[in-house]
Write an enzyme that holds these catalytic residues in place. Structure first.
Site, PDB file in Angstrom:
ATOM      1  N   THR A  92       0.787  -1.145  -0.028  1.00 31.53           N
ATOM      2  CA  THR A  92      -0.450   0.089  -0.101  1.00 31.53           C
ATOM      3  C   THR A  92       0.808   1.900   0.607  1.00 31.53           C
ATOM      4  O   THR A  92       0.784   1.968  -0.570  1.00 31.53           O
ATOM      5  CB  THR A  92      -0.744   0.135   1.373  1.00 31.53           C
ATOM      6  OG1 THR A  92      -1.753  -1.561   0.700  1.00 31.53           O
ATOM      7  CG2 THR A  92      -1.483   0.944   1.535  1.00 31.53           C
ATOM      8  N   TYR A 141       6.656   0.731   8.048  1.00 26.69           N
ATOM      9  CA  TYR A 141       6.127   1.815   8.100  1.00 26.69           C
ATOM     10  C   TYR A 141       7.170   2.761   7.890  1.00 26.69           C
ATOM     11  O   TYR A 141       7.202   3.717   6.965  1.00 26.69           O
ATOM     12  CB  TYR A 141       5.049   2.337   9.116  1.00 26.69           C
ATOM     13  CG  TYR A 141       4.718   3.498   9.132  1.00 26.69           C
ATOM     14  CD1 TYR A 141       3.338   3.045   8.063  1.00 26.69           C
ATOM     15  CD2 TYR A 141       5.412   4.542   9.596  1.00 26.69           C
ATOM     16  CE1 TYR A 141       2.816   4.636   8.101  1.00 26.69           C
ATOM     17  CE2 TYR A 141       4.313   5.570  10.001  1.00 26.69           C
ATOM     18  CZ  TYR A 141       3.650   5.989   8.900  1.00 26.69           C
ATOM     19  OH  TYR A 141       2.979   6.766   8.515  1.00 26.69           O
ATOM     20  N   ASN A 170       3.298  14.272  15.349  1.00 29.15           N
ATOM     21  CA  ASN A 170       1.837  13.669  16.207  1.00 29.15           C
ATOM     22  C   ASN A 170       0.734  14.693  16.138  1.00 29.15           C
ATOM     23  O   ASN A 170       0.944  15.072  16.272  1.00 29.15           O
ATOM     24  CB  ASN A 170       1.538  13.111  17.358  1.00 29.15           C
ATOM     25  CG  ASN A 170       3.300  12.526  17.714  1.00 29.15           C
ATOM     26  OD1 ASN A 170       4.117  12.120  17.439  1.00 29.15           O
ATOM     27  ND2 ASN A 170       2.905  10.520  17.492  1.00 29.15           N
TER      28      ASN A 170
HETATM   29  P1  NAD Z   1      -5.650   7.640   8.225  1.00 28.51           P
HETATM   30  O1  NAD Z   1      -5.808   5.874   8.727  1.00 28.51           O
HETATM   31  O2  NAD Z   1      -7.307   7.609   9.197  1.00 28.51           O
HETATM   32  O3  NAD Z   1      -6.442   7.532   6.928  1.00 28.51           O
HETATM   33  C1  NAD Z   1      -5.673   7.184   5.697  1.00 28.51           C
HETATM   34  C2  NAD Z   1      -6.298   6.810   4.571  1.00 28.51           C
HETATM   35  O4  NAD Z   1      -5.305   5.684   3.332  1.00 28.51           O
HETATM   36  C3  NAD Z   1      -8.203   6.089   4.673  1.00 28.51           C
HETATM   37  O5  NAD Z   1      -8.801   6.762   5.070  1.00 28.51           O
HETATM   38  C4  NAD Z   1      -7.689   4.566   4.304  1.00 28.51           C
HETATM   39  O6  NAD Z   1      -9.197   4.137   4.001  1.00 28.51           O
HETATM   40  C5  NAD Z   1      -6.731   5.060   3.472  1.00 28.51           C
HETATM   41  N1  NAD Z   1      -6.097   4.286   2.467  1.00 28.51           N
HETATM   42  C6  NAD Z   1      -5.423   3.018   2.874  1.00 28.51           C
HETATM   43  N2  NAD Z   1      -5.361   1.769   2.230  1.00 28.51           N
HETATM   44  C7  NAD Z   1      -5.249   2.495   0.994  1.00 28.51           C
HETATM   45  C8  NAD Z   1      -4.817   1.979  -0.718  1.00 28.51           C
HETATM   46  N3  NAD Z   1      -4.887   0.870  -0.715  1.00 28.51           N
HETATM   47  N4  NAD Z   1      -5.953   2.397  -1.874  1.00 28.51           N
HETATM   48  C9  NAD Z   1      -6.355   3.446  -0.920  1.00 28.51           C
HETATM   49  N5  NAD Z   1      -6.408   4.631   0.359  1.00 28.51           N
HETATM   50  C10 NAD Z   1      -6.409   4.004   1.416  1.00 28.51           C
HETATM   51  O7  NAD Z   1      -4.555   8.639   9.092  1.00 28.51           O
HETATM   52  P2  NAD Z   1      -3.932   9.029   9.201  1.00 28.51           P
HETATM   53  O8  NAD Z   1      -3.900   9.807  10.842  1.00 28.51           O
HETATM   54  O9  NAD Z   1      -4.746  10.077   7.973  1.00 28.51           O
HETATM   55  O10 NAD Z   1      -3.283   9.469   8.383  1.00 28.51           O
HETATM   56  C11 NAD Z   1      -2.886  10.379   7.120  1.00 28.51           C
HETATM   57  C12 NAD Z   1      -1.517  10.180   5.903  1.00 28.51           C
HETATM   58  O11 NAD Z   1      -0.530  10.826   7.011  1.00 28.51           O
HETATM   59  C13 NAD Z   1      -1.008   8.379   5.978  1.00 28.51           C
HETATM   60  O12 NAD Z   1      -0.075   8.592   4.826  1.00 28.51           O
HETATM   61  C14 NAD Z   1      -0.103   8.207   7.057  1.00 28.51           C
HETATM   62  O13 NAD Z   1       0.880   7.580   7.534  1.00 28.51           O
HETATM   63  C15 NAD Z   1       0.580  10.118   7.184  1.00 28.51           C
HETATM   64  N6  NAD Z   1       0.555  10.263   8.920  1.00 28.51           N
HETATM   65  C16 NAD Z   1      -0.112  10.561  10.063  1.00 28.51           C
HETATM   66  C17 NAD Z   1       0.697  10.727  11.012  1.00 28.51           C
HETATM   67  C18 NAD Z   1      -0.128  10.960  11.963  1.00 28.51           C
HETATM   68  O14 NAD Z   1      -0.284  11.860  12.670  1.00 28.51           O
HETATM   69  N7  NAD Z   1      -1.601  11.064  12.001  1.00 28.51           N
HETATM   70  C19 NAD Z   1       1.941  10.914  10.818  1.00 28.51           C
HETATM   71  C20 NAD Z   1       2.658  11.023   9.944  1.00 28.51           C
HETATM   72  C21 NAD Z   1       1.930  10.495   8.867  1.00 28.51           C
END
Ligand code: NAD
Length: 316
Positions: A92, A141, A170
């Protein structure tokens, strides 16, 4: 302008949509593996939602026609899950990112803004974290995010697709899921307090993190999309807080006094983390406009309304 939001049904993605729906054509690609349909129902017919995977190149090539930019947030966003199932994270997060870049190139998309992560810094003790530090990924990851950044750079150099990778620290805010096994600490603390239960802290609570409000992250994405630069930037608050202080701050805002419960530290948890955001400030014009307290107050208010069933889901 037409913009694509991969992972738009997720926590950060849905806030990204909130910022651009109405003034732009928005197409969301999400497989709903962790994202929720209710996060998209907020936007009604103002967006197009495609249930599909970023691992499916033909779907992306079709959807990206005529797009100006891609906010690429779709991912399995869990360190722990990547440890238990590295292959799924690889497919993914890394193959998916490669597909997004290939489709962007083939469709003549101007810019891709990629959601990377502070996880790439690992547990090297030097603080604050600066973009020039050697990465020390400690999980599949983190490897997937770091390699995704490299793909972004290579696609800029080889094929002229402008890319920016944003290393989020975060992120917190409304709509962050408190219930998953891998849930982040702020929604967990808030929902525990709402249920008049003590927050659970793994370890001594002196581990610290850099919490950044989701609306500041959305603004960073907009600035990255609008700029003509290619590069990698930290996106945090530039400040850190330890979990004991975080729990008491949330308790104070919520007017509850319940001491935390301490459990065994979790393996793989890093000790301290804080961003240096000088580069994002200078080059993108990024500034945080939410203090931790202001962001927490909005988040707590959203969770309160959610619990009492009165919220309208869109954040204020
Ligand atoms: P989240 O899990 O709420 O959102 C991720 C989304 O990606 C979900 O809607 C999921 O259904 C979708 N997804 C997963 N696999 C998929 C695929 N194969 N095709 C299409 N969609 C797919 O997480 P989030 O916290 O909103 O994170 C969003 C992004 O930010 C991610 O890339 C995450 O790695 C990055 N990130 C988040 C944080 C944080 O603190 N939340 C920190 C660093 C990086």
């Amino acid at each position: 302008m037409k913009y694509i939001v991969t992972g738009g049904a997720g926590f950060i993605g849905s806030h990204m949509i909130e910022a651009i729906a109405g003034s732009h054509e928005v197409v969301v690609i999400d497989n709903f593996s962790s994202g929720k349909r209710e996060n998209l129902s907020l936007f009604g017919d103002s967006i197009t939602a495609i249930q599909g995977s970023i691992t499916d190149l033909p779907v992306l090539r079709d959807a990206f026609q005529g797009a100006e930019g891609i906010f690429h947030l779709g991912a399995i966003a869990s360190v722990a899950r990547s440890v238990s199932d590295p292959v799924a994270t690889h497919e993914t997060n890394l193959s998916g990112t490669l597909n997004v870049l290939l489709a962007a190139r083939d469709c003549g998309v101007r810019k891709v803004v990629f959601a990377s992560s502070s996880a790439i810094y690992g547990d090297e003790p030097t603080l604050p974290k600066r973009e020039v530090m050697p990465p020390v990924p400690l999980s599949p990851y983190a490897v997937s995010k770091l390699a995704g950044e490299y793909y972004c750079t290579v696609f800029s150099e080889l094929f002229g697709v402008k890319t920016v990778s944003l290393r989020y620290f975060n992120v917190f805010g409304p709509r962050q899921d408190p219930n998953s096994e891998y849930a982040a600490v702020i929604p967990k603390f808030i929902t525990r307090f709402l249920d008049t239960k003590p927050p659970i802290i793994y370890g001594d609570g002196l581990q610290s993190r850099d919490f950044v409000y989701v609306k500041d992250v959305v603004r960073a994405n907009m600035l990255a999309m609008q700029s003509s630069v290619t590069g990698t930037f930290n996106i945090g608050s530039g400040k850190s807080i330890d979990l004991n202080t975080l729990a008491s701050t949330i308790g104070e805002i919520m007017h509850v006094r319940i001491p935390p419960i301490y459990e065994e530290p979790r393996s793989g948890d890093i000790r301290n983390s804080v961003s240096d955001i000088t580069a994002a400030k200078k080059i993108l014009g990024y500034e945080t406009s939410y203090s931790l307290e202001k962001g927490l107050a909005e988040t707590i208010s959203w969770f309160r309304h959610q619990k009492s069933g009165t919220h309208k889901n869109l954040s204020q």
